[in-house]
Design a protein around this motif. Structure first.
Motif, PDB file in Angstrom:
ATOM      1  N   TYR A  41       0.611  -1.022   0.068  1.00 20.36           N
ATOM      2  CA  TYR A  41      -0.130  -0.069   0.333  1.00 20.36           C
ATOM      3  C   TYR A  41       0.967   1.488  -0.043  1.00 20.36           C
ATOM      4  O   TYR A  41       2.355   1.422   0.542  1.00 20.36           O
ATOM      5  CB  TYR A  41      -0.904  -0.173   1.180  1.00 20.36           C
ATOM      6  CG  TYR A  41      -1.659  -0.968   0.889  1.00 20.36           C
ATOM      7  CD1 TYR A  41      -2.939  -0.710   0.626  1.00 20.36           C
ATOM      8  CD2 TYR A  41      -1.837  -2.114   1.677  1.00 20.36           C
ATOM      9  CE1 TYR A  41      -3.968  -1.890   0.849  1.00 20.36           C
ATOM     10  CE2 TYR A  41      -2.172  -3.224   1.668  1.00 20.36           C
ATOM     11  CZ  TYR A  41      -3.886  -3.273   0.718  1.00 20.36           C
ATOM     12  OH  TYR A  41      -4.645  -3.937   1.222  1.00 20.36           O
ATOM     13  N   ASN A  42       0.456   2.495   0.165  1.00 25.32           N
ATOM     14  CA  ASN A  42       0.659   3.554  -0.003  1.00 25.32           C
ATOM     15  C   ASN A  42       2.193   3.928   0.759  1.00 25.32           C
ATOM     16  O   ASN A  42       2.880   4.784   1.134  1.00 25.32           O
ATOM     17  CB  ASN A  42      -0.245   4.450  -0.590  1.00 25.32           C
ATOM     18  CG  ASN A  42       0.043   5.190  -1.933  1.00 25.32           C
ATOM     19  OD1 ASN A  42       0.658   5.381  -2.107  1.00 25.32           O
ATOM     20  ND2 ASN A  42      -1.119   4.620  -2.484  1.00 25.32           N
ATOM     21  N   LEU A  43       1.103   3.270   2.492  1.00 29.84           N
ATOM     22  CA  LEU A  43       1.683   3.616   3.376  1.00 29.84           C
ATOM     23  C   LEU A  43       2.551   2.760   4.490  1.00 29.84           C
ATOM     24  O   LEU A  43       3.318   2.566   4.946  1.00 29.84           O
ATOM     25  CB  LEU A  43       0.909   3.708   4.102  1.00 29.84           C
ATOM     26  CG  LEU A  43       1.097   4.307   5.952  1.00 29.84           C
ATOM     27  CD1 LEU A  43       2.096   5.666   5.988  1.00 29.84           C
ATOM     28  CD2 LEU A  43      -0.746   4.910   6.789  1.00 29.84           C
ATOM     29  N   TRP A  44       2.324   1.168   3.877  1.00 30.97           N
ATOM     30  CA  TRP A  44       3.023   0.393   4.368  1.00 30.97           C
ATOM     31  C   TRP A  44       2.580  -0.238   3.721  1.00 30.97           C
ATOM     32  O   TRP A  44       1.640  -1.132   2.721  1.00 30.97           O
ATOM     33  CB  TRP A  44       2.263  -0.267   6.153  1.00 30.97           C
ATOM     34  CG  TRP A  44       1.012  -0.789   5.979  1.00 30.97           C
ATOM     35  CD1 TRP A  44      -0.219  -1.299   5.313  1.00 30.97           C
ATOM     36  CD2 TRP A  44      -0.278   0.791   6.257  1.00 30.97           C
ATOM     37  NE1 TRP A  44      -1.158  -1.811   5.103  1.00 30.97           N
ATOM     38  CE2 TRP A  44      -1.780  -0.443   6.104  1.00 30.97           C
ATOM     39  CE3 TRP A  44      -0.146   1.255   7.348  1.00 30.97           C
ATOM     40  CZ2 TRP A  44      -2.591   0.398   7.122  1.00 30.97           C
ATOM     41  CZ3 TRP A  44      -1.630   2.050   7.453  1.00 30.97           C
ATOM     42  CH2 TRP A  44      -2.692   1.130   7.000  1.00 30.97           C
ATOM     43  N   THR A  45       3.447  -1.766   3.964  1.00 33.87           N
ATOM     44  CA  THR A  45       3.059  -3.305   3.760  1.00 33.87           C
ATOM     45  C   THR A  45       2.548  -4.480   4.030  1.00 33.87           C
ATOM     46  O   THR A  45       3.358  -4.433   5.749  1.00 33.87           O
ATOM     47  CB  THR A  45       4.868  -4.277   3.067  1.00 33.87           C
ATOM     48  OG1 THR A  45       5.349  -2.817   2.037  1.00 33.87           O
ATOM     49  CG2 THR A  45       4.940  -5.566   1.807  1.00 33.87           C
ATOM     50  N   VAL A  46       1.709  -5.079   4.101  1.00 35.09           N
ATOM     51  CA  VAL A  46       1.721  -6.242   4.738  1.00 35.09           C
ATOM     52  C   VAL A  46       1.812  -7.276   4.448  1.00 35.09           C
ATOM     53  O   VAL A  46       1.757  -7.685   3.185  1.00 35.09           O
ATOM     54  CB  VAL A  46      -0.237  -6.339   4.836  1.00 35.09           C
ATOM     55  CG1 VAL A  46      -0.715  -7.784   5.486  1.00 35.09           C
ATOM     56  CG2 VAL A  46      -0.507  -4.779   5.115  1.00 35.09           C
ATOM     57  N   ASN A  47       2.486  -8.335   5.719  1.00 35.25           N
ATOM     58  CA  ASN A  47       3.139  -9.555   5.572  1.00 35.25           C
ATOM     59  C   ASN A  47       2.127 -10.186   5.181  1.00 35.25           C
ATOM     60  O   ASN A  47       1.514 -10.483   6.521  1.00 35.25           O
ATOM     61  CB  ASN A  47       4.053  -9.877   6.110  1.00 35.25           C
ATOM     62  CG  ASN A  47       4.574 -11.107   5.925  1.00 35.25           C
ATOM     63  OD1 ASN A  47       4.431 -12.121   5.116  1.00 35.25           O
ATOM     64  ND2 ASN A  47       5.974 -11.285   6.131  1.00 35.25           N
ATOM     65  N   THR A  48       1.251 -11.164   4.524  1.00 34.48           N
ATOM     66  CA  THR A  48       0.562 -12.114   4.692  1.00 34.48           C
ATOM     67  C   THR A  48       1.058 -13.041   5.357  1.00 34.48           C
ATOM     68  O   THR A  48      -0.029 -13.865   5.446  1.00 34.48           O
ATOM     69  CB  THR A  48       0.246 -12.776   3.270  1.00 34.48           C
ATOM     70  OG1 THR A  48       0.790 -13.087   2.289  1.00 34.48           O
ATOM     71  CG2 THR A  48      -0.673 -11.046   2.548  1.00 34.48           C
ATOM     72  N   ALA A  49       1.871 -13.853   5.656  1.00 34.10           N
ATOM     73  CA  ALA A  49       2.404 -15.049   6.521  1.00 34.10           C
ATOM     74  C   ALA A  49       2.015 -14.610   7.920  1.00 34.10           C
ATOM     75  O   ALA A  49       1.612 -15.835   8.648  1.00 34.10           O
ATOM     76  CB  ALA A  49       3.828 -15.253   6.362  1.00 34.10           C
ATOM     77  N   MET A  50       2.405 -13.988   8.129  1.00 37.09           N
ATOM     78  CA  MET A  50       2.770 -12.752   9.880  1.00 37.09           C
ATOM     79  C   MET A  50       1.496 -12.029   9.941  1.00 37.09           C
ATOM     80  O   MET A  50       1.093 -11.834  11.208  1.00 37.09           O
ATOM     81  CB  MET A  50       3.629 -12.110   9.883  1.00 37.09           C
ATOM     82  CG  MET A  50       5.117 -13.399  10.239  1.00 37.09           C
ATOM     83  SD  MET A  50       6.517 -12.703  10.577  1.00 37.09           S
ATOM     84  CE  MET A  50       7.637 -13.655   9.166  1.00 37.09           C
ATOM     85  N   GLY A  51       1.275 -11.133   9.084  1.00 35.91           N
ATOM     86  CA  GLY A  51      -0.061  -9.938   9.345  1.00 35.91           C
ATOM     87  C   GLY A  51       0.407  -9.157   9.725  1.00 35.91           C
ATOM     88  O   GLY A  51      -0.259  -7.726   9.972  1.00 35.91           O
ATOM     89  N   ASP A  52       1.496  -9.034   9.798  1.00 37.53           N
ATOM     90  CA  ASP A  52       2.257  -7.299  10.603  1.00 37.53           C
ATOM     91  C   ASP A  52       2.353  -7.048   9.222  1.00 37.53           C
ATOM     92  O   ASP A  52       2.525  -6.697   8.255  1.00 37.53           O
ATOM     93  CB  ASP A  52       3.419  -8.057  11.272  1.00 37.53           C
ATOM     94  CG  ASP A  52       4.669  -8.238   9.842  1.00 37.53           C
ATOM     95  OD1 ASP A  52       4.331  -9.036   8.866  1.00 37.53           O
ATOM     96  OD2 ASP A  52       5.727  -8.246  10.655  1.00 37.53           O
ATOM     97  N   HIS A  53       2.086  -5.479   9.875  1.00 37.62           N
ATOM     98  CA  HIS A  53       3.176  -4.383   8.590  1.00 37.62           C
ATOM     99  C   HIS A  53       4.401  -3.469   8.874  1.00 37.62           C
ATOM    100  O   HIS A  53       3.936  -3.489   9.815  1.00 37.62           O
ATOM    101  CB  HIS A  53       2.221  -3.024   9.563  1.00 37.62           C
ATOM    102  CG  HIS A  53       0.186  -3.636   9.314  1.00 37.62           C
ATOM    103  ND1 HIS A  53      -0.559  -3.711   7.771  1.00 37.62           N
ATOM    104  CD2 HIS A  53      -0.606  -3.124   9.928  1.00 37.62           C
ATOM    105  CE1 HIS A  53      -2.079  -4.310   8.304  1.00 37.62           C
ATOM    106  NE2 HIS A  53      -1.514  -3.765   9.366  1.00 37.62           N
ATOM    107  N   VAL A  54       4.558  -3.724   7.867  1.00 37.33           N
ATOM    108  CA  VAL A  54       5.892  -2.869   7.792  1.00 37.33           C
ATOM    109  C   VAL A  54       5.613  -1.111   7.139  1.00 37.33           C
ATOM    110  O   VAL A  54       5.159  -1.287   5.679  1.00 37.33           O
ATOM    111  CB  VAL A  54       6.732  -3.871   6.711  1.00 37.33           C
ATOM    112  CG1 VAL A  54       8.108  -2.665   7.038  1.00 37.33           C
ATOM    113  CG2 VAL A  54       7.175  -5.163   7.661  1.00 37.33           C
ATOM    114  N   CYS A  55       6.269   0.115   7.688  1.00 35.34           N
ATOM    115  CA  CYS A  55       5.845   1.246   7.184  1.00 35.34           C
ATOM    116  C   CYS A  55       7.476   1.269   6.866  1.00 35.34           C
ATOM    117  O   CYS A  55       8.117   1.995   6.515  1.00 35.34           O
ATOM    118  CB  CYS A  55       6.189   1.822   8.052  1.00 35.34           C
ATOM    119  SG  CYS A  55       4.323   1.890   9.367  1.00 35.34           S
ATOM    120  N   ASN A  56       7.536   0.708   5.169  1.00 33.35           N
ATOM    121  CA  ASN A  56       8.922   0.459   4.365  1.00 33.35           C
ATOM    122  C   ASN A  56       8.395   1.750   3.712  1.00 33.35           C
ATOM    123  O   ASN A  56       9.027   2.011   2.810  1.00 33.35           O
ATOM    124  CB  ASN A  56       9.540  -0.271   4.402  1.00 33.35           C
ATOM    125  CG  ASN A  56       8.424  -1.188   3.120  1.00 33.35           C
ATOM    126  OD1 ASN A  56       7.173  -1.151   3.082  1.00 33.35           O
ATOM    127  ND2 ASN A  56       9.092  -2.084   2.783  1.00 33.35           N
TER     128      ASN A  56
END
Length: 153
Positions: A41-56
């Motif tokens: 997304y424009n604000l973060w990347t969602v890891n589908t395996a763990m479900g965490d958001h990385v704001c890169n």
């Protein structure tokens, strides 16, 4: 006047920028398995395996928010056409910068052993860019018309 055609172009560009802020702009897939590893997304990347958001990818978000805010402000600068035209050009440069940063971030995400595929929403800033270019062209046409009328007087 706010009823000019460039105000419509600017409003469309702002709306498209805001819509792009809310949508997924890409998908990360694993090179080996072909499974979806994440959504970008424009604000973060969602890891589908763990479900965490990385704001890169937050710089993409900042550029589009800044562009939408300036575009909205530009609509109401109808009394000063030269400044309005400059803001349109500045917004066009911001959108081009968004695409440069988008390409850099996609390249960085690919280096992590994943493949990146952009989504349809990554085309929306081009629509916004076209809106800003058309608005600037209409603003400059109005400016030429006013100068020609002043010369006649």
């Amino acid at each position: 006047m706010i009823q000019r055609i460039q105000s419509i172009y600017l409003l469309i560009a702002v709306i498209v920028s805001i819509v792009c802020l809310c949508m997924q702009i890409g998908t990360l897939t694993l090179v080996a398995g072909g499974d979806v590893a994440g959504r970008v997304y424009n604000l973060w990347t969602v890891n589908t395996a763990m479900g965490d958001h990385v704001c890169n990818t937050w710089p993409l978000f900042v550029i589009l928010v800044f562009s939408a805010a300036i575009g909205l402000f530009t609509i109401f600068m109808y009394r000063n056409r030269r400044v309005q035209a400059r803001f349109c050009m500045f917004n066009s440069l911001l959108i081009v910068g968004w695409y440069i940063l988008f390409a850099v971030l996609a390249h960085v995400l690919v280096l992590d052993g994943q493949s990146f595929s952009p989504s349809v929403a990554s085309v929306l800033p081009v629509v916004s860019l076209i809106g800003y270019i058309l608005a600037r062209r209409s603003i400059m046409a109005d400016e030429r018309l006013v100068r020609a009328a002043d010369r006649i007087r």
